[in-house]
Design an enzyme around this catalytic site. Sequence first.
Site, PDB file in Angstrom:
ATOM      1  N   HIS A  29       6.661   3.368   7.344  1.00 49.73           N
ATOM      2  CA  HIS A  29       5.276   2.920   7.087  1.00 49.73           C
ATOM      3  C   HIS A  29       4.281   3.897   7.720  1.00 49.73           C
ATOM      4  O   HIS A  29       3.284   4.279   7.087  1.00 49.73           O
ATOM      5  CB  HIS A  29       5.113   1.509   7.677  1.00 49.73           C
ATOM      6  N   GLU A  30       4.552   4.312   8.965  1.00 46.27           N
ATOM      7  CA  GLU A  30       3.600   5.202   9.662  1.00 46.27           C
ATOM      8  C   GLU A  30       3.601   6.611   9.053  1.00 46.27           C
ATOM      9  O   GLU A  30       2.535   7.233   8.942  1.00 46.27           O
ATOM     10  CB  GLU A  30       3.913   5.261  11.160  1.00 46.27           C
ATOM     11  N   CYS A  66      -0.523  -4.194   7.809  1.00 45.01           N
ATOM     12  CA  CYS A  66      -1.095  -2.968   8.350  1.00 45.01           C
ATOM     13  C   CYS A  66      -2.379  -3.274   9.104  1.00 45.01           C
ATOM     14  O   CYS A  66      -3.186  -4.087   8.664  1.00 45.01           O
ATOM     15  CB  CYS A  66      -1.394  -2.013   7.191  1.00 45.01           C
ATOM     16  N   HIS A  76       1.424   6.736   6.193  1.00 44.42           N
ATOM     17  CA  HIS A  76       0.007   6.925   6.551  1.00 44.42           C
ATOM     18  C   HIS A  76      -0.339   8.415   6.609  1.00 44.42           C
ATOM     19  O   HIS A  76      -1.394   8.838   6.136  1.00 44.42           O
ATOM     20  CB  HIS A  76      -0.307   6.313   7.921  1.00 44.42           C
TER      21      HIS A  76
HETATM   22 ZN    ZN Z   1      -0.330   0.742   8.588  1.00 40.66          ZN
END
Ligand code: ZN
Length: 162
Positions: A137-138, A93, A141
């Site tokens: 993954h995003e 990341c 976030h």
């Molecule tokens: Zn990330």
Amino acid sequence: MIKFIIQAPDDRLGIVATPFPDQLEDLHKDILIDLLETFKATHNCIGLAANQLGHPWRAIITDITPGRGETCIMVNPVITKASEAQQRVNDGCMSVKRGIRNGYTYRPKRITVEWVDVAGDKHRWKFSGLAAAAIHHEVDHLNGVLFLARLIDNPVVFNENS
Ligand SMILES: [Zn+2]
């Protein structure tokens, strides 16, 4: 504007981002421009979320192609379906440059995502493999979750109390 990418641990990475309104105003468009310009300026990056730049709004950008010719900005992305089948991902990341930089996580092999593009058009696509992992993954976030919390060995949670 090219923005600084917030580094963990930081409470701003632990908050749940806010959906954009249906009608994007100039303020919202500026956020998407920041996302695009920062992404383009960041090497070895396959995805960013707006809240990594300090904008607590639900937008992500991804491109897994080597020449980054398929950059996609997703406004209000929602994962509507995720396969039970998981893939083991060598995750990393742009907000985790200190301490642990990479580690293995499990993410769905296939996902279906709905989002709105910059022009306001709605999309619904299926993704698999690395694209599915990157988008997952995003979207994590936007929900205040870092890959560190998903590490197969020794998960790390920075923002427990926020
Ligand atoms: Zn990330």
